[in-house]
Design a protein around this motif. Structure first.
Motif, mmCIF file in Angstrom:
data_model
loop_
_atom_site.group_PDB
_atom_site.id
_atom_site.type_symbol
_atom_site.label_atom_id
_atom_site.label_comp_id
_atom_site.label_asym_id
_atom_site.label_seq_id
_atom_site.Cartn_x
_atom_site.Cartn_y
_atom_site.Cartn_z
ATOM 1 N N PRO A 183 0.809 -1.182 0.002
ATOM 2 C CA PRO A 183 0.093 0.018 0.077
ATOM 3 C C PRO A 183 0.796 1.334 0.208
ATOM 4 O O PRO A 183 2.025 1.361 0.404
ATOM 5 N N PRO A 184 0.350 2.390 -0.369
ATOM 6 C CA PRO A 184 1.245 3.422 -0.281
ATOM 7 C C PRO A 184 1.744 3.946 0.816
ATOM 8 O O PRO A 184 1.113 3.862 2.006
ATOM 9 N N GLY A 185 2.888 4.200 1.129
ATOM 10 C CA GLY A 185 3.387 4.770 2.303
ATOM 11 C C GLY A 185 2.886 6.040 2.793
ATOM 12 O O GLY A 185 2.436 6.826 2.071
ATOM 13 N N GLU A 186 3.010 6.085 4.194
ATOM 14 C CA GLU A 186 2.890 7.513 4.739
ATOM 15 C C GLU A 186 4.043 8.260 4.676
ATOM 16 O O GLU A 186 4.963 8.119 4.897
ATOM 17 N N PRO A 203 6.329 -1.197 14.041
ATOM 18 C CA PRO A 203 6.364 -2.697 13.830
ATOM 19 C C PRO A 203 5.738 -3.094 12.526
ATOM 20 O O PRO A 203 4.978 -2.367 11.950
ATOM 21 N N PRO A 204 6.091 -4.317 11.903
ATOM 22 C CA PRO A 204 5.863 -4.813 10.522
ATOM 23 C C PRO A 204 4.285 -4.625 10.522
ATOM 24 O O PRO A 204 3.556 -4.998 11.384
ATOM 25 N N ALA A 205 3.694 -4.110 9.409
ATOM 26 C CA ALA A 205 2.390 -4.031 8.974
ATOM 27 C C ALA A 205 1.805 -5.558 8.840
ATOM 28 O O ALA A 205 2.650 -6.408 8.376
ATOM 29 N N ALA A 206 0.562 -6.042 9.158
ATOM 30 C CA ALA A 206 -0.039 -7.232 8.683
ATOM 31 C C ALA A 206 -0.008 -7.265 7.184
ATOM 32 O O ALA A 206 -0.098 -6.498 6.319
ATOM 33 N N THR A 207 0.169 -8.484 6.820
ATOM 34 C CA THR A 207 0.253 -9.020 5.327
ATOM 35 C C THR A 207 -0.855 -10.129 5.065
ATOM 36 O O THR A 207 -1.086 -11.197 5.898
ATOM 37 N N ARG A 229 -1.091 -4.768 2.847
ATOM 38 C CA ARG A 229 -0.047 -5.419 2.219
ATOM 39 C C ARG A 229 -0.537 -6.580 1.828
ATOM 40 O O ARG A 229 -0.920 -7.380 2.749
ATOM 41 N N SER A 230 -0.452 -7.194 0.659
ATOM 42 C CA SER A 230 -0.956 -8.485 0.339
ATOM 43 C C SER A 230 0.170 -9.408 -0.653
ATOM 44 O O SER A 230 1.074 -8.717 -1.379
#
Length: 415
Positions: free
Chosen positions: A76-79, A91-95, A121-122
């Motif tokens: 996904p687009p970063g902040e 912390p790592p985002a969920a995938t 994130r997929s």
């Protein structure tokens, strides 16, 4: 060509479709329209449709036997960072990891990918011998395909794409079985990292009892003959593929009959399903089929007892009938079970809005995305019924945690 091999060619067409979620019957419109016109229509749909065109960051990893598995990652687009201030490491985002079904490929998630790619994130991957992944090297050496092996393949993909951070696992048909096999062999991974699971049109076992909508008496003979027929067909790939191409109209009608539960499926979507299925060589069909007959992961399902689970079924699915989803619900009473009406095996293509909404709901329950205002999946209706498959009037029956159901209504797309 001898009469026996002419029959084998037609049998190859039928078995190839049955394996992916289709069986028998040719739509009337295929008979009443000339073959040349039908061929031109298929070419026009191929040119006009953009289904399966979404792409992500490409990569490959190796399975335990050296088979190269292909995957793509949607980030996904970063902040944007605040000027002058270093961004603290998060912390790592969920995938979300999507696992496709038998004789399909990662592109079968086209609609869900389009809806979610800017949100989470997929990871999308092609199972061994499918899509852009390599033919299974173990199978080239004569080893049979097993569902357990597919579970280990999924672990290799997770290790390569998402070595840390929380996971949500989504599987359709064989993909759901792959997730169950992962849980059976890697319980620590599930306990420590998996936030939720979606099981779409799948089964935890007893697939040998499925009749594919055919009379039960006849299925006994089919089961006795099918392994031998598949072995012969798988050894004569070029000949059988020629027969399958020669019966393209029958093939298309059978896919439509058994992959979808309604008659008003977008012709472009129906053609997309044809392309996915016809891309699977008959020897791959033959290699994988026996594994489903002995598949039993009922015990492994209990690994998901403490996390949110969404189970989605089609009421007209003749490949993994809704009773198989009810059986999963019986093992996981806290799971949400939704049975979509007028829906067949390829529900993520036939009812994309409903399936995407249910996946979004699961992501909200797991905290991966913010919870949206209370709303139902498009086309879903819960019923005041005690059974998971009874009482629905349109759309779907939704049975939530502990079997409770509440009356709701929504428009049913395409019915």
């Amino acid at each position: 060509m001898s009469e026996n091999w002419r029959k084998a060619g037609w049998a190859g067409a039928a078995i190839g479709v049955i394996a992916a979620g289709a069986a028998a019957g040719v739509a009337v419109e295929r008979i009443t329209v000339g073959r040349g016109i039908r061929r031109k229509a298929r070419l026009a749909l191929d040119a006009a449709g953009d289904y399966g065109s979404l792409r992500g960051a490409e990569g490959t990893c190796r399975a335990e036997d050296g088979t190269e598995l292909y995957y793509e990652i949607d980030e996904p687009p970063g902040e944007p960072g605040r000027r002058g201030r270093p961004r603290r490491k998060k912390p790592p985002a969920a995938t979300v990891v999507f696992c496709h079904g038998y004789c399909l490929g990662q592109d079968s998630w086209h609609f869900q990918r389009a809806a979610l790619r800017d949100t989470v994130r997929s990871v999308y991957w092609d199972q061994r011998s499918h899509g852009r992944s390599m033919r299974g090297l173990a199978q080239a050496d004569g080893e049979p395909v097993t569902i357990e092996q597919l579970g280990r393949d999924l672990k290799a993909v997770i290790d390569a794409t998402t070595p840390e951070g929380p996971l949500v696992l989504v599987g359709h048909s064989m993909g759901g079985m792959t997730i169950m096999a992962l849980a059976e062999q890697f319980p620590d991974l599930v306990r420590e990292r998996v936030l939720g699971v979606a099981l779409v049109g799948t089964s935890s076992g007893r697939l040998s009892e499925v009749t594919y909508g055919l009379p039960a008496v006849g299925m006994g003979a089919v089961r006795r003959l099918l392994p031998g027929v598949l072995k012969v067909l798988g050894s004569q790939v070029e000949l059988v593929e020629r027969g399958r191409r020669a019966t393209a109209d029958l093939f298309a009608g059978m896919i439509k009959q058994y992959s979808f539960g309604s008659r008003d499926v977008d012709p472009g979507v129906a053609r997309f399903a044809e392309r996915l299925i016809e891309a699977t060589p008959i020897d791959v069909v033959a290699e994988f089929y026996p594994a489903f007959q002995i598949h039993d992961k009922t015990v492994a399902l209990r690994r998901f007892s403490d996390i949110p689970v969404t189970v989605i079924a089609g009421d007209r699915d003749m490949i993994t009938p809704p009773e198989h989803s009810v059986a999963i619900k019986d093992v996981l009473p806290a799971a949400e079970l939704v049975i979509l009406e007028h829906t067949g095996h390829l529900m993520m293509l036939e009812r994309p809005e409903a399936v995407t909404a249910l996946l979004s709901g699961l992501l909200a329950r797991t905290g991966v995305v913010p919870a949206a205002p209370a709303a139902d999946a498009p086309g879903a209706v819960s019923a005041e019924a005690s059974g998971a498959t009874s009482g629905a009037t349109s759309g779907a029956t939704n049975v939530g945690a502990h079997g409770r159901s509440t009356a709701r209504s929504a428009a049913h797309p395409g019915s």
